[in-house]
Each structure stands twice: as structure tokens, then as C-alpha cells.
Write an enzyme that holds these catalytic residues in place. Structure first.
Site, PDB file in Angstrom:
ATOM      1  N   SER A 155     -17.805  39.994  41.661  1.00  0.00           N
ATOM      2  CA  SER A 155     -18.496  40.443  40.438  1.00  0.00           C
ATOM      3  C   SER A 155     -17.516  40.651  39.286  1.00  0.00           C
ATOM      4  O   SER A 155     -16.434  41.241  39.468  1.00  0.00           O
ATOM      5  CB  SER A 155     -19.214  41.772  40.688  1.00  0.00           C
ATOM      6  OG  SER A 155     -20.236  41.631  41.649  1.00  0.00           O
ATOM      7  N   ASP A 191     -30.954  51.286  39.853  1.00  0.00           N
ATOM      8  CA  ASP A 191     -31.746  50.113  39.462  1.00  0.00           C
ATOM      9  C   ASP A 191     -32.092  50.341  37.998  1.00  0.00           C
ATOM     10  O   ASP A 191     -32.777  51.316  37.659  1.00  0.00           O
ATOM     11  CB  ASP A 191     -33.006  50.022  40.334  1.00  0.00           C
ATOM     12  CG  ASP A 191     -33.848  48.797  39.979  1.00  0.00           C
ATOM     13  OD1 ASP A 191     -33.976  48.478  38.770  1.00  0.00           O
ATOM     14  OD2 ASP A 191     -34.386  48.170  40.901  1.00  0.00           O
ATOM     15  N   VAL A 192     -31.614  49.464  37.131  1.00  0.00           N
ATOM     16  CA  VAL A 192     -31.753  49.709  35.679  1.00  0.00           C
ATOM     17  C   VAL A 192     -33.187  49.590  35.168  1.00  0.00           C
ATOM     18  O   VAL A 192     -33.444  49.890  34.003  1.00  0.00           O
ATOM     19  CB  VAL A 192     -30.817  48.798  34.839  1.00  0.00           C
ATOM     20  CG1 VAL A 192     -29.354  49.090  35.122  1.00  0.00           C
ATOM     21  CG2 VAL A 192     -31.143  47.323  35.022  1.00  0.00           C
ATOM     22  N   TYR A 226     -30.780  27.427  32.023  1.00  0.00           N
ATOM     23  CA  TYR A 226     -30.463  28.837  31.730  1.00  0.00           C
ATOM     24  C   TYR A 226     -31.721  29.540  31.179  1.00  0.00           C
ATOM     25  O   TYR A 226     -31.951  30.725  31.426  1.00  0.00           O
ATOM     26  CB  TYR A 226     -29.279  28.955  30.779  1.00  0.00           C
ATOM     27  CG  TYR A 226     -28.634  30.332  30.801  1.00  0.00           C
ATOM     28  CD1 TYR A 226     -28.097  30.857  31.981  1.00  0.00           C
ATOM     29  CD2 TYR A 226     -28.567  31.117  29.646  1.00  0.00           C
ATOM     30  CE1 TYR A 226     -27.520  32.119  32.003  1.00  0.00           C
ATOM     31  CE2 TYR A 226     -27.986  32.364  29.661  1.00  0.00           C
ATOM     32  CZ  TYR A 226     -27.458  32.868  30.835  1.00  0.00           C
ATOM     33  OH  TYR A 226     -26.887  34.121  30.853  1.00  0.00           O
ATOM     34  N   LYS A 279     -30.185  36.899  26.714  1.00  0.00           N
ATOM     35  CA  LYS A 279     -28.824  37.116  26.185  1.00  0.00           C
ATOM     36  C   LYS A 279     -28.833  37.161  24.659  1.00  0.00           C
ATOM     37  O   LYS A 279     -28.020  37.885  24.052  1.00  0.00           O
ATOM     38  CB  LYS A 279     -27.862  36.049  26.692  1.00  0.00           C
ATOM     39  CG  LYS A 279     -27.569  36.110  28.195  1.00  0.00           C
ATOM     40  CD  LYS A 279     -27.003  37.442  28.657  1.00  0.00           C
ATOM     41  CE  LYS A 279     -26.423  37.335  30.069  1.00  0.00           C
ATOM     42  NZ  LYS A 279     -26.038  38.676  30.600  1.00  0.00           N
ATOM     43  N   ILE A 313     -18.307  31.436  35.750  1.00  0.00           N
ATOM     44  CA  ILE A 313     -17.469  31.863  36.887  1.00  0.00           C
ATOM     45  C   ILE A 313     -18.355  31.880  38.130  1.00  0.00           C
ATOM     46  O   ILE A 313     -19.497  32.353  38.060  1.00  0.00           O
ATOM     47  CB  ILE A 313     -16.907  33.286  36.646  1.00  0.00           C
ATOM     48  CG1 ILE A 313     -16.084  33.356  35.351  1.00  0.00           C
ATOM     49  CG2 ILE A 313     -16.058  33.728  37.850  1.00  0.00           C
ATOM     50  CD1 ILE A 313     -15.639  34.772  34.969  1.00  0.00           C
ATOM     51  N   LEU A 371     -21.867  35.824  42.490  1.00  0.00           N
ATOM     52  CA  LEU A 371     -23.183  35.851  43.143  1.00  0.00           C
ATOM     53  C   LEU A 371     -24.274  35.361  42.183  1.00  0.00           C
ATOM     54  O   LEU A 371     -25.164  34.599  42.577  1.00  0.00           O
ATOM     55  CB  LEU A 371     -23.494  37.280  43.612  1.00  0.00           C
ATOM     56  CG  LEU A 371     -24.785  37.490  44.407  1.00  0.00           C
ATOM     57  CD1 LEU A 371     -24.743  36.701  45.714  1.00  0.00           C
ATOM     58  CD2 LEU A 371     -24.992  38.976  44.692  1.00  0.00           C
TER      59      LEU A 371
HETATM   60  P1  NAD Z   1     -23.024  39.454  39.851  1.00  0.00           P
HETATM   61  O1  NAD Z   1     -24.180  38.904  40.628  1.00  0.00           O
HETATM   62  O2  NAD Z   1     -21.851  39.907  40.599  1.00  0.00           O
HETATM   63  O3  NAD Z   1     -23.522  40.644  38.912  1.00  0.00           O
HETATM   64  C1  NAD Z   1     -24.843  40.775  38.431  1.00  0.00           C
HETATM   65  C2  NAD Z   1     -25.238  42.188  38.734  1.00  0.00           C
HETATM   66  O4  NAD Z   1     -26.523  42.492  38.189  1.00  0.00           O
HETATM   67  C3  NAD Z   1     -25.311  42.472  40.233  1.00  0.00           C
HETATM   68  O5  NAD Z   1     -24.411  43.511  40.556  1.00  0.00           O
HETATM   69  C4  NAD Z   1     -26.727  42.948  40.423  1.00  0.00           C
HETATM   70  O6  NAD Z   1     -26.851  43.962  41.392  1.00  0.00           O
HETATM   71  C5  NAD Z   1     -27.044  43.468  39.027  1.00  0.00           C
HETATM   72  N1  NAD Z   1     -28.471  43.665  38.801  1.00  0.00           N
HETATM   73  C6  NAD Z   1     -29.471  42.747  38.799  1.00  0.00           C
HETATM   74  N2  NAD Z   1     -30.653  43.363  38.647  1.00  0.00           N
HETATM   75  C7  NAD Z   1     -30.392  44.699  38.533  1.00  0.00           C
HETATM   76  C8  NAD Z   1     -31.206  45.864  38.376  1.00  0.00           C
HETATM   77  N3  NAD Z   1     -32.538  45.799  38.307  1.00  0.00           N
HETATM   78  N4  NAD Z   1     -30.590  47.088  38.314  1.00  0.00           N
HETATM   79  C9  NAD Z   1     -29.239  47.172  38.403  1.00  0.00           C
HETATM   80  N5  NAD Z   1     -28.431  46.120  38.552  1.00  0.00           N
HETATM   81  C10 NAD Z   1     -29.002  44.895  38.622  1.00  0.00           C
HETATM   82  O7  NAD Z   1     -22.634  38.301  38.802  1.00  0.00           O
HETATM   83  P2  NAD Z   1     -21.683  38.315  37.517  1.00  0.00           P
HETATM   84  O8  NAD Z   1     -21.474  36.889  37.208  1.00  0.00           O
HETATM   85  O9  NAD Z   1     -20.534  39.201  37.725  1.00  0.00           O
HETATM   86  O10 NAD Z   1     -22.633  38.906  36.392  1.00  0.00           O
HETATM   87  C11 NAD Z   1     -22.320  40.039  35.604  1.00  0.00           C
HETATM   88  C12 NAD Z   1     -22.724  39.809  34.169  1.00  0.00           C
HETATM   89  O11 NAD Z   1     -21.917  38.778  33.628  1.00  0.00           O
HETATM   90  C13 NAD Z   1     -24.169  39.374  33.957  1.00  0.00           C
HETATM   91  O12 NAD Z   1     -24.680  39.987  32.804  1.00  0.00           O
HETATM   92  C14 NAD Z   1     -24.035  37.894  33.713  1.00  0.00           C
HETATM   93  O13 NAD Z   1     -25.099  37.404  32.932  1.00  0.00           O
HETATM   94  C15 NAD Z   1     -22.738  37.872  32.948  1.00  0.00           C
HETATM   95  N6  NAD Z   1     -22.070  36.570  32.861  1.00  0.00           N
HETATM   96  C16 NAD Z   1     -21.795  35.858  34.006  1.00  0.00           C
HETATM   97  C17 NAD Z   1     -21.170  34.629  33.897  1.00  0.00           C
HETATM   98  C18 NAD Z   1     -20.908  33.780  35.109  1.00  0.00           C
HETATM   99  O14 NAD Z   1     -20.750  32.564  34.968  1.00  0.00           O
HETATM  100  N7  NAD Z   1     -20.804  34.365  36.311  1.00  0.00           N
HETATM  101  C19 NAD Z   1     -20.801  34.133  32.625  1.00  0.00           C
HETATM  102  C20 NAD Z   1     -21.071  34.907  31.494  1.00  0.00           C
HETATM  103  C21 NAD Z   1     -21.714  36.127  31.634  1.00  0.00           C
HETATM  104  O1  0WE Z   2     -26.105  35.002  33.392  1.00  0.00           O
HETATM  105  C1  0WE Z   2     -25.863  34.189  34.264  1.00  0.00           C
HETATM  106  C2  0WE Z   2     -26.751  34.111  35.496  1.00  0.00           C
HETATM  107  C3  0WE Z   2     -27.622  35.316  35.668  1.00  0.00           C
HETATM  108  C4  0WE Z   2     -28.661  35.182  36.743  1.00  0.00           C
HETATM  109  C5  0WE Z   2     -28.470  34.497  37.933  1.00  0.00           C
HETATM  110  C6  0WE Z   2     -29.496  34.450  38.876  1.00  0.00           C
HETATM  111  C7  0WE Z   2     -29.367  33.651  40.152  1.00  0.00           C
HETATM  112  C8  0WE Z   2     -30.245  34.214  41.249  1.00  0.00           C
HETATM  113  C9  0WE Z   2     -29.866  35.806  36.523  1.00  0.00           C
HETATM  114  N1  0WE Z   2     -30.867  35.765  37.418  1.00  0.00           N
HETATM  115  C10 0WE Z   2     -30.693  35.123  38.602  1.00  0.00           C
HETATM  116  N2  0WE Z   2     -31.725  35.106  39.483  1.00  0.00           N
HETATM  117  C11 0WE Z   2     -31.599  34.640  40.756  1.00  0.00           C
HETATM  118  O2  0WE Z   2     -32.582  34.615  41.531  1.00  0.00           O
HETATM  119  N3  0WE Z   2     -24.793  33.336  34.084  1.00  0.00           N
HETATM  120  C12 0WE Z   2     -24.105  33.346  32.828  1.00  0.00           C
HETATM  121  C13 0WE Z   2     -24.349  32.358  35.099  1.00  0.00           C
HETATM  122  C14 0WE Z   2     -25.050  31.061  34.802  1.00  0.00           C
HETATM  123  O3  0WE Z   2     -26.304  30.834  35.262  1.00  0.00           O
HETATM  124  C15 0WE Z   2     -26.694  29.587  34.798  1.00  0.00           C
HETATM  125  C16 0WE Z   2     -25.659  29.030  34.042  1.00  0.00           C
HETATM  126  C17 0WE Z   2     -24.611  29.969  34.046  1.00  0.00           C
HETATM  127  C18 0WE Z   2     -23.288  29.831  33.357  1.00  0.00           C
HETATM  128  C19 0WE Z   2     -27.890  28.927  34.969  1.00  0.00           C
HETATM  129  C20 0WE Z   2     -28.052  27.666  34.402  1.00  0.00           C
HETATM  130  C21 0WE Z   2     -27.044  27.088  33.652  1.00  0.00           C
HETATM  131  C22 0WE Z   2     -25.820  27.769  33.462  1.00  0.00           C
END
Ligand code: NAD
Ligand code: 0WE
Length: 257
Positions: free
Chosen positions: A19, A64-65, A157, A164, A193, A196
Site C-alpha cells: 500500500s 470504514d470511511v 478507470y 478523483k 504502481i 492491491l
Molecule cells: P491499496 O489497495 O493498498 O489501498 C487502497 C485502500 O483503500 C485500502 O487500504 C483499502 O482498505 C482502502 N479502502 C477502500 N474502501 C475503504 C473504505 N470503505 N473505508 C476505508 N478504507 C477503504 O492501493 P493503493 O494503490 O495504495 O491506493 C491508495 C491510494 O492511492 C488510492 O486513493 C488510490 O486511488 C491512489 N493511487 C494509486 C495508484 C496506483 O497505481 N496504485 C496511483 C495513483 C493513486
Molecule cells: O485509483 C486506482 C484504483 C482504485 C481502485 C481499484 C479497484 C480494484 C478492485 C478502486 N476500486 C477498485 N475496485 C475493485 O474491485 N488507481 C490509480 C490504480 C489504477 O486503476 C486503474 C488504472 C490505474 C492506474 C484502472 C484502469 C486504468 C488505470
């Protein structure tokens, strides 16, 4: 690295060691902060408690937010343990899986509501909860995580892009509202990145490859690089920065053709 010594923070969004919020928790702890971590539901509790073992004197709480009562309890417990709060990191995002695969035009009212509730409204709710605790410290820093899909169309997306966009606008309105109290509100827009939240996104590997091919730095970013930028925004080094969306994406956002 800028110091976070004598600061306390709340970090929402740790699911596992990959994460982004976990990398921020580690970097903040290394920079001297005492942190509280929250987990979403019992399913993740053990994971997060085990990770928290690496930190000095952590607090671990459920949140849970989408549940106002859980948010209220978090701030009660943080006040009891920390007395006040210097920063909040918001890393929660969620959309129903079908809304990340179906055509966008099929987004349901419920799917829209869920994505915007978890991924955008929650920043307002957490900021409101943090406000009295930050006022006790004479200010604070609130940080969320966003993605370029707020401004550009990335296939699949979908409603997360809309969420977002709302989140980034929320950053600006909160910054304007809370700025007079010396509370700053910013976002980091990270490049893709493999966390999960990215697993199970079909074609995620090709998204990563696209960034490697096109970004000015010709590589993707990792969670520790996002965390270093986060520590800057959370620290006094970032004291004049608010209402900002800081791109931490190897420069990808600047590219055209
Ligand atoms: P992650 O799955 O580790 O984190 C997402 C978190 O959201 C999880 O810990 C999950 O428990 C939490 N979550 C979802 N529903 C929730 C709820 N109802 N109450 C409380 N928590 C809840 O994945 P990540 O990539 O570390 O994502 C963290 C943030 O970074 C997200 O906002 C994601 O959109 C953003 N982000 C991710 C990427 C990427 O490519 N991984 C890129 C840019 C931004
Ligand atoms: O914000 C995100 C992903 C957030 C996310 C991911 C999931 C997967 C599992 C939100 N909801 C869910 N629901 C699920 O059931 N990112 C920035 C990562 C991401 O996701 C994409 C991207 C990128 C980058 C989806 C499509 C295209 C690009």
C-alpha cells in the site's frame, strides 16, 4: 529528509505492505512521527497490526470511511492517545469492480454514489474530524492520493476518474476553508504502481509499460518515492504549500506526442 519529530499523524488506507499509505507510514515514522493506522474491516486487521509492529508506539484502529460512527471513534481514540493531531493521510479509494470494466455509460447511480462516497466525500469527513485536534496544535497538514485519470481518460478507470476529479476539487475547497486555521490540504498524483488496488485491473502491466516507454524519466515510480514527497508535504518544509496536486509520476503528465 525533512523532520516530523514531535508530530502525530493519522494514516487511512493501509491494506498490506504494498500500500502507498504503508510506505508513507514507514517514511513518516522514520522521520520521527508517531502514527495511528486504520484498517477497513476485520479482514485486514491482522495484516495491519502485524505491519504496525515495525513502527514506534503505533495506534491501530478500525475505520470504514463510509461509517460516520467509526470516523468519530477514530478521532476520540486519537485525542485520548495523542492529545492532538498534526497530519492526516487519506489513501482510501473504491469503485465496484464492474464499474472498472463495463462501458462508462453504464455506470449505475449506486456505483457512482459508492465510488464518490469512499474516494472523495471521505476526505471531507476525515478533515472535519481532524479539525479540532489540529486546532489544538495551531495547524496541520492533510494529504490525499489521486491519479491523472481525474483529468485524462484512461480506459476502464471510468467512475474512479470522476471520483478523483471530485477529490482534487475537494482538496482546493478544503484548503480555502481551513487555510485560515493554518491547516494545509494537498494531493499527490502518483504514477501507476502495482498495489492491491491495481491487482485485477486487466491490462495493468501494459499501463506500467506505457509509462516506462513515455514518461520523461523512462520508468515507473515506487511507493517509497511517493512517500518521500508525502513527508515533504506533511512536514514544515511544505509550510507554504496548500491546495496543490503534486505530480509524482516521472513526468508522464507533461507528455503529448
Ligand atoms: P491499496 O489497495 O493498498 O489501498 C487502497 C485502500 O483503500 C485500502 O487500504 C483499502 O482498505 C482502502 N479502502 C477502500 N474502501 C475503504 C473504505 N470503505 N473505508 C476505508 N478504507 C477503504 O492501493 P493503493 O494503490 O495504495 O491506493 C491508495 C491510494 O492511492 C488510492 O486513493 C488510490 O486511488 C491512489 N493511487 C494509486 C495508484 C496506483 O497505481 N496504485 C496511483 C495513483 C493513486
Ligand atoms: O485509483 C486506482 C484504483 C482504485 C481502485 C481499484 C479497484 C480494484 C478492485 C478502486 N476500486 C477498485 N475496485 C475493485 O474491485 N488507481 C490509480 C490504480 C489504477 O486503476 C486503474 C488504472 C490505474 C492506474 C484502472 C484502469 C486504468 C488505470
Amino acid at each position: 529528509m525533512p523532520s516530523l519529530s514531535n508530530k502525530t499523524g493519522l494514516i487511512v488506507g493501509v491494506a498490506n505492505k504494498r500500500s502507498i499509505a504503508w510506505a508513507i507510514a514507514q517514511a513518516a515514522s522514520t522521520a520521527g512521527a508517531r502514527v495511528a493506522l486504520t484498517y477497513q474491516g476485520e479482514r485486514l486487521e491482522e495484516n495491519v497490526r502485524e505491519l504496525a509492529g515495525d513502527l514506534t508506539d503505533p495506534l491501530v484502529l478500525p475505520c470504514d470511511v463510509t461509517e460516520d460512527a467509526q470516523i468519530a471513534r477514530v478521532f476520540d481514540e486519537v485525542e485520548r492517545s495523542f492529545g492532538g493531531l498534526d497530519f492526516v493521510v487519506h489513501g482510501a479509494a473504491f469503485a465496484a469492480r464492474e464499474d472498472l470494466s463495463n462501458p462508462f455509460v453504464q455506470t449505475s447511480r449506486d456505483g457512482f454514489r459508492l465510488a464518490l462516497d469512499v474516494s472523495a466525500y471521505s476526505l471531507i469527513a476525515l478533515s472535519r474530524g481532524a479539525l479540532p485536534l489540529m486546532e489544538k496544535r495551531g495547524g496541520g497538514s492533510i494529504l490525499t492520493l489521486t491519479y491523472l485519470g481525474s483529468e485524462r481518460v484512461f480506459q476502464n478507470y471510468n467512475v474512479m476518474g470522476v471520483a478523483k476529479a471530485a477529490l482534487e476539487s475537494t482538496v482546493r475547497y478544503l484548503a480555502a476553508d481551513l487555510g485560515p486555521k493554518n491547516i494545509r490540504v494537498n494531493a499527490i498524483s502518483a504514477g501507476p504502481i502495482k498495489t492491491l488496488a491495481a491487482s485485477g485491473i486487466s491490462g495493468f502491466s501494459s499501463i506500467l509499460q506505457h509509462y516506462r516507454d513515455r514518461a520523461p524519466l523512462r520508468r515507473t515510480v515506487d511507493t517509497s518515492e511517493v512517500a518521500d514527497a508525502a513527508v515533504f508535504l506533511l512536514s514544515d518544509a511544505g509550510r507554504a504549500v496548500t491546495a496543490e496536486v503534486l505530480m509524482v509520476d516521472g513526468g508522464y503528465h507533461a507528455t503529448g506526442m
